[in-house]
Design an enzyme around this catalytic site. Structure first.
Site, PDB file in Angstrom:
ATOM      1  N   CYS A 380       0.836  -1.197   0.000  1.00 37.42           N
ATOM      2  CA  CYS A 380       0.000   0.000   0.000  1.00 37.42           C
ATOM      3  C   CYS A 380       0.880   1.261   0.000  1.00 37.42           C
ATOM      4  O   CYS A 380       1.442   1.602  -1.022  1.00 37.42           O
ATOM      5  CB  CYS A 380      -0.967  -0.061   1.180  1.00 37.42           C
ATOM      6  SG  CYS A 380      -2.460   0.910   0.892  1.00 37.42           S
ATOM      7  N   HIS A 514      -3.659  -5.069   0.695  1.00 35.65           N
ATOM      8  CA  HIS A 514      -3.060  -5.629   1.918  1.00 35.65           C
ATOM      9  C   HIS A 514      -3.146  -7.158   1.908  1.00 35.65           C
ATOM     10  O   HIS A 514      -4.082  -7.728   2.483  1.00 35.65           O
ATOM     11  CB  HIS A 514      -3.783  -5.078   3.150  1.00 35.65           C
ATOM     12  CG  HIS A 514      -3.498  -3.633   3.386  1.00 35.65           C
ATOM     13  ND1 HIS A 514      -2.393  -3.204   4.079  1.00 35.65           N
ATOM     14  CD2 HIS A 514      -4.141  -2.519   2.980  1.00 35.65           C
ATOM     15  CE1 HIS A 514      -2.373  -1.883   4.107  1.00 35.65           C
ATOM     16  NE2 HIS A 514      -3.430  -1.439   3.438  1.00 35.65           N
ATOM     17  N   GLU A 516      -1.525  -9.222   3.574  1.00 35.59           N
ATOM     18  CA  GLU A 516      -1.352  -9.820   4.913  1.00 35.59           C
ATOM     19  C   GLU A 516      -2.688 -10.186   5.557  1.00 35.59           C
ATOM     20  O   GLU A 516      -2.753 -11.050   6.422  1.00 35.59           O
ATOM     21  CB  GLU A 516      -0.552  -8.876   5.824  1.00 35.59           C
ATOM     22  CG  GLU A 516      -1.241  -7.587   6.273  1.00 35.59           C
ATOM     23  CD  GLU A 516      -1.107  -6.426   5.289  1.00 35.59           C
ATOM     24  OE1 GLU A 516      -0.885  -6.683   4.082  1.00 35.59           O
ATOM     25  OE2 GLU A 516      -1.247  -5.257   5.716  1.00 35.59           O
TER      26      GLU A 516
HETATM   27  N1  GLN Z   1      -1.940   6.728   2.933  1.00 36.97           N
HETATM   28  C1  GLN Z   1      -2.079   5.980   1.725  1.00 36.97           C
HETATM   29  C2  GLN Z   1      -3.439   6.138   1.114  1.00 36.97           C
HETATM   30  O1  GLN Z   1      -4.377   6.538   1.758  1.00 36.97           O
HETATM   31  C3  GLN Z   1      -1.773   4.503   1.952  1.00 36.97           C
HETATM   32  C4  GLN Z   1      -2.747   3.821   2.851  1.00 36.97           C
HETATM   33  C5  GLN Z   1      -2.248   2.509   3.370  1.00 36.97           C
HETATM   34  O2  GLN Z   1      -1.056   2.224   3.337  1.00 36.97           O
HETATM   35  N2  GLN Z   1      -3.121   1.690   3.894  1.00 36.97           N
HETATM   36  O3  GLN Z   1      -3.612   5.851  -0.049  1.00 36.97           O
END
Ligand code: GLN
Length: 542
Positions: A380, A514, A516
């Site tokens: 992410c 994600h 994970e």
């Molecule tokens: N801050 C980034 C976004 O909002 C990544 C979010 C995250 O890593 N879950 O896109």
């Protein structure tokens, strides 16, 4: 009809009620029962989505896009059953619904009160949608005696009377502290906690007692007597080496047998615990080890990265190695050369994150990994920072940045206000509410045939869970691909970059989602298995 098990906690918080519930769920499942786990959270936030991870730990995202308590992650990892938005509720959500109903006039002139309106809402949440399961395990957040938890305790007390006789069991998790001066484990806190519980009308059927050493028979008898619980139902829960040992340990102490006895069910035959024994054996007897740096922002609070830590361990199980984690605050790299920190690790992972603080340090971590051919996994935010790094260093876009950090000339990562979910257009205002408005939950992605990531998944079609507001800006795609960063995975409509990989690198992958969240101890996620394998290969080179 489903049977209900209510799990409450006493004495102190952080006793591991979530893991205890998940492990009991796994044990019942190992006996062939269908189980569902749900969590009632007494706080006033509508969901944990807007809470800082340092306050509340990780926000666990379900396939259907709910931002939930991290205990739901334990439930999924222990039972393999995907949780839904209906498995976690907070006081905030209950009140939001009740107040909306009141404003509509649905209460037809009635005075709206905690009893019965709030308790009825809690009960209907608990009872709803359980037709396909044998046991519903309901964990109540917080500790007995908390003011904000009272309506939840009242609701589960009422259910004890309303459901058919023999269909409800109450388990109370407590702590026996060891007092070194006396050389004894003490029963008094448990006695007081049960007294508190009984004063609100709940008599526990089973006591699950956390202790750092075996509970002597005399103490067990004492708790049985003073807490009005059968002696065989006072079960010690000793510390174990890995959380995946908990189902096995509970079974040895007779928890599942006692639960079934409380329901009047014959406990034979014994549960099938082979898969847990295999997982524990894999963790206890590694054939090697790797060290992976996690360059993040909340490294002081490991709960903020719960699923990530578990997924890395699952990757270790898949390769039969121990995975050592080296936690590094990314801000350090903004003042110091990363080399001494990173040259000794076998792989680097930059996890999800929010906000500008520490972001340059994460970009430098990605740069180090790219230049030194160290395996890199960007999740992410970790993908977004890696893309910014490639844009700056490889594609010559010096001012590459994310609009998350303020207005920028080169929004290589930009705010996303419109996207498709299936065939449905999702829209968000740029400065709208923060709660529940990210791109959340399971989305599909298409992976380029022959790409590294497609090989790892063994498929070109995947579905993974998302939680982000910003997105890699596809208008930079051609320039970045020409510079060697392949956009290997895209959303099905081809508009949103889902995965990137460096072509000229042993293992450099960024994913916008994600992974994970979907890894299981007995089914490690392919990306984590492959990443740990790459770390192992690297460890043999250096
Ligand atoms: N801050 C980034 C976004 O909002 C990544 C979010 C995250 O890593 N879950 O896109």
């Amino acid at each position: 009809m489903a049977r209900y098990i209510f799990i409450t906690g006493g004495v102190v918080s952080s006793l591991g009620k979530g893991i205890a519930s998940a492990a009991l769920g796994a044990l019942l499942q190992a006996r062939g029962y269908r189980v569902r786990l749900r969590k009632l959270d007494p706080y006033l936030n509508v969901d944990p989505g807007t809470m800082s991870p340092t306050q509340h730990g990780e926000v666990f995202v379900t396939d259907d896009g709910a931002e939930t308590d991290l205990d739901l992650g334990h439930y999924e990892r222990f039972t393999g059953r995907p949780a839904t938005r209906m498995d976690n509720i907070t006081t905030g959500r209950i009140y939001t619904n009740i107040i909306a109903k009141e404003r509509r006039g649905d209460y037809l002139g009635a005075t709206v009160q905690v009893i019965p309106h709030v308790t009825d809402a809690i009960k209907s949440f608990v009872l709803n949608g359980n037709d396909d399961v044998d046991f519903v395990l309901v964990e109540i957040g917080g500790t007995v005696g908390d003011i904000e938890a009272l309506p939840f305790f009242e609701a589960i007390r009422q259910l004890g009377n309303e459901l058919p006789r023999g269909n409800v069991v109450y388990i109370h998790l407590t702590l026996m502290p060891y007092i070194p001066a006396a050389g004894e484990l003490k029963t008094k806190p448990t006695q007081h906690s049960v007294k508190e519980l009984r004063s609100i009308g709940i008599q526990p059927d089973i006591l699950l007692v956390r202790a750092d050493r075996p509970v002597p028979a005399e103490e067990r008898r004492k708790m049985s007597l003073f807490c009005n619980v059968r002696e065989t139902a006072v079960i010690q829960a000793l510390d174990v080496a890995t959380i995946y040992d908990v189902p096995i340990a509970y079974h040895k102490e007779g928890l599942d047998t006692e639960v079934l006895a409380a329901f009047g069910i014959d406990p034979a035959p014994a549960p099938k615990l082979e898969r847990w024994l295999q997982v524990v054996d894999g963790i206890a007897n590694p054939e090697g080890e790797v060290t992976i740096a996690i360059v993040g922002k909340y490294t002081g609070l490991k709960d903020a990265y719960k699923s990530l830590i578990e997924a890395l361990q699952h990757g270790g199980i898949a390769n039969r190695v121990r995975v050592n984690l080296d936690w590094i605050e990314s801000e350090v790299f903004e003042k110091e050369d990363p080399t001494p920190y990173l040259e000794r690790v076998n792989a680097i992972l930059v996890p999800g994150g929010f906000g500008e603080r520490g972001s340059e340090g994460k970009i430098l971590a990605a740069k180090f990994a790219r230049e030194h051919k160290v395996p890199y996994f960007g999740i992410c935010f970790g993908m977004q920072m890696a893309v910014i790094e490639s844009a700056r260093s490889l594609a010559g876009i010096e001012d590459a940045a994310s609009s998350e950090f303020g207005p920028t000339k080169e929004p290589v990562v930009g705010i996303m206000t419109e996207w498709l979910k299936g065939n449905e257009l999702q829209q968000r205002a740029e400065k709208g509410d923060l709660g529940g408005t990210m791109r959340l939950g399971a989305y599909e992605a298409r992976l380029k045939d022959g790409s590294r990531i497609a090989q790892i998944y063994g498929s070109t079609e995947i579905s993974e869970r998302h939680r982000h507001r910003y997105e890699v800006n596809r208008s930079y795609r051609d320039r970045l691909e020409a510079a060697g960063l392949s956009f290997a995975g895209m959303s099905p409509d081809g508009l949103l970059p889902e995965t990137v990989e460096l072509v000229d690198h042993p293992w450099f992958i960024g994913v916008q989602y994600h992974p994970e969240l979907k890894s299981r101890p007995f089914e490690p996620h392919p990306l984590f298995a492959s990443f740990v394998e790459a770390a192992l290969v690297r460890s043999r080179l250096v």
